[in-house]
Structure formats: structure tokens, C-alpha cells
Design a protein around this motif. Structure first.
Motif, PDB file in Angstrom:
ATOM      1  N   ARG A 113      15.285  54.522  -9.821  1.00  0.00           N
ATOM      2  CA  ARG A 113      13.675  55.969  -9.875  1.00  0.00           C
ATOM      3  C   ARG A 113      13.660  55.986 -10.974  1.00  0.00           C
ATOM      4  O   ARG A 113      12.413  56.225 -10.904  1.00  0.00           O
ATOM      5  N   ALA A 143       4.633  56.260 -12.309  1.00  0.00           N
ATOM      6  CA  ALA A 143       4.034  56.998 -11.792  1.00  0.00           C
ATOM      7  C   ALA A 143       3.170  58.404 -12.781  1.00  0.00           C
ATOM      8  O   ALA A 143       2.358  58.527 -12.228  1.00  0.00           O
ATOM      9  N   ARG A 144       4.546  58.902 -13.171  1.00  0.00           N
ATOM     10  CA  ARG A 144       3.790  59.807 -14.147  1.00  0.00           C
ATOM     11  C   ARG A 144       3.623  59.349 -15.940  1.00  0.00           C
ATOM     12  O   ARG A 144       2.254  60.188 -15.906  1.00  0.00           O
ATOM     13  N   ASP A 181      14.218  62.224 -18.522  1.00  0.00           N
ATOM     14  CA  ASP A 181      12.731  61.265 -17.586  1.00  0.00           C
ATOM     15  C   ASP A 181      11.632  61.458 -18.509  1.00  0.00           C
ATOM     16  O   ASP A 181      11.292  60.726 -18.186  1.00  0.00           O
ATOM     17  N   THR A 195       9.754  53.683 -12.080  1.00  0.00           N
ATOM     18  CA  THR A 195       9.285  54.180 -10.912  1.00  0.00           C
ATOM     19  C   THR A 195       8.137  55.351 -11.247  1.00  0.00           C
ATOM     20  O   THR A 195       7.474  55.567 -11.098  1.00  0.00           O
ATOM     21  N   GLN A 196       9.736  56.383 -10.784  1.00  0.00           N
ATOM     22  CA  GLN A 196       8.695  58.185 -11.513  1.00  0.00           C
ATOM     23  C   GLN A 196       8.487  57.628 -12.968  1.00  0.00           C
ATOM     24  O   GLN A 196       7.143  58.059 -13.057  1.00  0.00           O
ATOM     25  N   PHE A 236       8.394  56.461  -2.608  1.00  0.00           N
ATOM     26  CA  PHE A 236       8.026  56.322  -3.999  1.00  0.00           C
ATOM     27  C   PHE A 236       6.610  55.070  -4.025  1.00  0.00           C
ATOM     28  O   PHE A 236       6.023  55.857  -4.539  1.00  0.00           O
TER      29      PHE A 236
END
Ligand code: NAI
Length: 359
Positions: free
Chosen positions: A15, A22-23, A316, A18-19, A54
Motif C-alpha cells: 500500500r 500516486a503521490r 509515508d 502504491t501511494q 488504488f
């Protein structure tokens, strides 16, 4: 410009990677935008649900299906440690760029077995904390004189309760050497990154909660065990004394059963002219002598996230920084983040800890 990516292993780190993909475009608009092509996880439904959540275009239970897809240029390997060698080596040999979680397998030989033409970034994320980057710069500038000795502590409580389930992390075949590879690899990497190479090791290790209950269902992350009692096969704790190439001495402790101390990661470094100290739980602060200073724009990648000092960054965010280093390594052809050499070296030091503890 876009870059096709895939993620193998959709637990916590799956996760977070993946985030980060995306960011990364939000914080680093000059980099190619990752396109989420596919996700793999062997638990039925997990990859499909991650695809929906996602935005991956496809999902599979068999990671091997991803290897032949030419749209996938880069792959995150966020599966458990015992799979790092097989998956990492296959991904690298398929010519894809690889962002792989630490400790990169169970032994140094596993990290050595990963060979390919692409770039490789390893998940030693604590290096990227802006206050750690600042500490490294201050050390290089001689701010605290010659480093004489230091303490590194990577203690947490994620397995402090005897009721916590006996997941893959506690088995030697799947979790390797326990807290050594898990938290110890981060600690050793930070020591090497900040203070230089470790040349001698003496250590003790311990399994402090020798039996735990198996989980009844397939698990990811933290949960209580309700199945049969079985033996914990790898280390809960270690304490090591290192001598560095510079002559400095370092004591290093890591624990996964440190009751009441969640994620207590940090260091205190003493020099002939001062002291530096950092605690992950106050990630943006660095103690320099008697003063606490705050990381801000100009310290590492802080400026890509916040406009002014002392605005909190998150764990993160460190992974977004790591994703940016991975992508920049790919676009520039120059390895920028922690790489396989660092994973091999950390694993060698952890093996020296095991060997010392056996005597
Ligand atoms: P997790 O147990 O939450 O997730 C692992 C995932 O891999 C699960 O969804 C599982 O179903 C999947 N998986 C297992 N076998 C698979 C297979 N054959 N094919 C595809 N997927 C498979 O574990 P977590 O915490 O995400 O850890 C994963 C890795 O990340 C470990 O190597 C760990 O050391 C590392 N890690 C790194 C951290 C860091 O700070 N850099 C923090 C936490 C974990």
C-alpha cells in the motif's frame, strides 16, 4: 511522460509503495508519472481489491504473469522476506527496474543473487528523513568534531504481546533472522550511512517470547494468534557492539518486543566537540548539543513537501522521497538511493551479529 509500474505483495508496504507512486507526481512534477499497470498478491481477492481501490489496470495472484508485460518498466517487491530473492532476481533478470523492500532476502547471498541491467532501490527509508540528512551534513562539516562513540536503538513493540500471532515474521524459513533483518537492517544501514563502515562486531541475541499462537486466517500486518501454539524460530532482540573503520565505537540495540516503546528508532552520536541526537517519533527534530533544531526547506527533500521548518512530515513521505530517488535513478541512469550493495553489506553485518552471538 509516464512510467509503467507494478507492485508484488499488497500488505502494508504494498500500500505504501502504491501511494508513493500516486503521490510522487504531486511532489516531483519533473519526474515521469508512474502508471499503475498491475498488482499481484497470492491471497485470493487481495490484488483485485487493491486494483479497485488504488487504480491498477490489472491484478493477478501469480506475480510471474507480470514479467513478460512490456508496459511494466519498474516493479515494487513488497512481499515477505523469503520471497525477495526469487521474485527480485526474476524481476531484475527480466530487465525491469526494481524497488525492493529491506532486508532483501534472508541472507546476504540472497541480495547478491539479484542481478540485472535495471536500477535497484532498497527500502532503507530512514536515510531520507530531512533531519537525518541534516545530521549527515553536520557530521561531514565537523560540527561535533571527531565522532568517538554512538548509540543506535531500533526498538519497537509490534510483537511485545505473547498473544500476537505467529506470522511469517517469526519463522526462520520465511522471516529469516527475525528482528535482525527487520529492524536491525535499518539500524545497520543508518550507522553505515552516517558514520561509515563497520569493521568488527560482538553481539548477543535472544528469543524472549519463545512460543506464540498461529493465526487462524491468512494474515497481513498485526493480529492476535488464536491457533495452535508453536515455537518462535528467530530473534526478538539483539545488542551489538561495533567498531567502525574510523575507530569510533557504536552500541546498537534492536527489539520487536519492547513493551511500551512503539517505533522507538533513533541515535545519539557523540563527538569530540558535541552531540547529535534524533528520534524517529519526532522526525523533524534534531538535537545538536543543547539545542533542538527543526528540519526545514534545504534539509534533504523537506522543501518538496512543506514550505517552512517544523511542519510535520510523515513516514509515508519518506517513501515518496524513496520513490522519487528510484524514478530519478531510472531517468538519469545513475543509482541515487540506497541500493543492493547496501543491502548486502547490512546483511553481512547481521550475519556477523549471529555468528558472534553463537560463541
Ligand atoms: P505484510 O504481511 O503486510 O504484506 C506482505 C504481502 O505479500 C501480503 O499481502 C501477502 O499476501 C503477500 N504475498 C505473500 N506471498 C506472496 C506471493 N507469493 N505473491 C504475491 N504476494 C505475496 O508485510 P509488510 O509489513 O508489508 O512487509 C513486506 C516487506 O516489507 C518485508 O520484506 C518487510 O521487511 C518490509 N517492510 C519494510 C518496512 C520499512 O520501513 N522499509 C516496514 C515494514 C515492512
Amino acid at each position: 511522460m509516464t512510467l509503467g509500474v507494478a507492485v508484488i505483495g499488497m500488505g502494508w508496504m504494498g500500500r505504501v509503495h502504491t501511494q508513493a507512486y500516486a503521490r510522487v507526481r504531486h511532489h516531483y512534477p519533473d519526474l515521469p508519472a508512474p502508471e499503475l499497470i498491475a498488482v499481484a498478491d497470492d491471497v485470493p481477492g487481495r490484488a483485485a481489491s487493491a486494483a479497485r481501490r488504488f487504480g491498477f489496470a490489472a491484478s493477478t495472484m501469480d506475480w510471474r504473469e507480470l514479467l513478460g508485460d512490456p508496459r511494466i518498466e519498474a516493479v515494487s517487491v513488497t512481499a515477505p522476506n523469503f520471497l525477495h530473492r526469487e521474485i527480485g532476481a526474476a524481476v531484475a533478470a527480466a530487465g525491469k527496474h526494481l524497488w525492493i523492500e529491506k532486508p532483501v532476502g534472508l541472507r546476504a547471498a540472497d541480495a547478491r543473487a539479484i542481478v540485472g541491467p535495471g536500477q535497484v532501490t532498497v527500502g532503507f527509508n530512514y536515510r531520507h528523513a530531512p533531519a537525518v540528512v541534516k545530521a549527515r551534513a553536520l557530521l561531514a562539516a565537523g560540527e561535533i568534531g571527531e565522532v568517538t562513540h554512538a548509540r543506535f536503538s531500533f526498538c519497537s513493540d509490534y510483537a511485545a504481546s505473547p498473544d500476537d500471532a505467529l506470522t511469517w515474521r517469526f519463522e526462520r524459513e520465511r522471516g529469516g533472522n527475525g528482528v535482525l533483518g527487520d529492524l536491525g537492517s535499518h539500524a545497520v544501514d543508518l550507522i553505515r550511512h552516517l558514520l561509515g563502515e563497520i569493521v568488527s562486531t560482538s553481539a548477543a541475541t535472544a528469543i524472549l517470547i519463545p512460543r506464540r499462537r498461529r493465526p487462524l486466517a491468512v494474515t497481513s500486518g498485526h493480529q492476535r494468534g488464536t491457533g495452535e501454539l508453536a515455537a518462535v524460530e528467530n530473534e526478538d532482540w539483539f545488542g551489538a557492539l561495533f567498531e567502525l573503520e574510523s575507530g569510533a565505537r557504536v552500541s546498537c540495540e534492536a527489539s520487536r518486543v519492547a513493551t511500551g516503546s512503539p517505533n522507538a528508532y533513533g541515535f545519539t552520536i557523540h563527538g569530540t566537540a558535541g552531540v547529535l541526537a534524533w528520534d524517529f517519533r519526532r522526525m523533524g527534530e534534531l538535537r545538536v548539543g543543547d539545542a533542538t533544531i527543526f528540519a526545514g526547506p534545504g534539509d534533504g527533500e523537506f522543501g518538496a513537501f512543506q514550505p517552512g521548518a517544523a511542519i510535520a512530515m510523515s513516514y509515508d513521505d519518506l517513501k515518496v522521497i524513496e520513490a522519487s530517488l528510484f524514478l530519478r535513478s531510472i531517468t538519469s541512469g545513475v543509482a541515487l538511493g540506497p541500493g543492493l550493495t547496501d543491502a548486502v553489506r547490512a546483511a553481512e553485518v547481521l550475519e556477523a551479529i549471529e555468528a558472534s552471538a553463537r560463541h
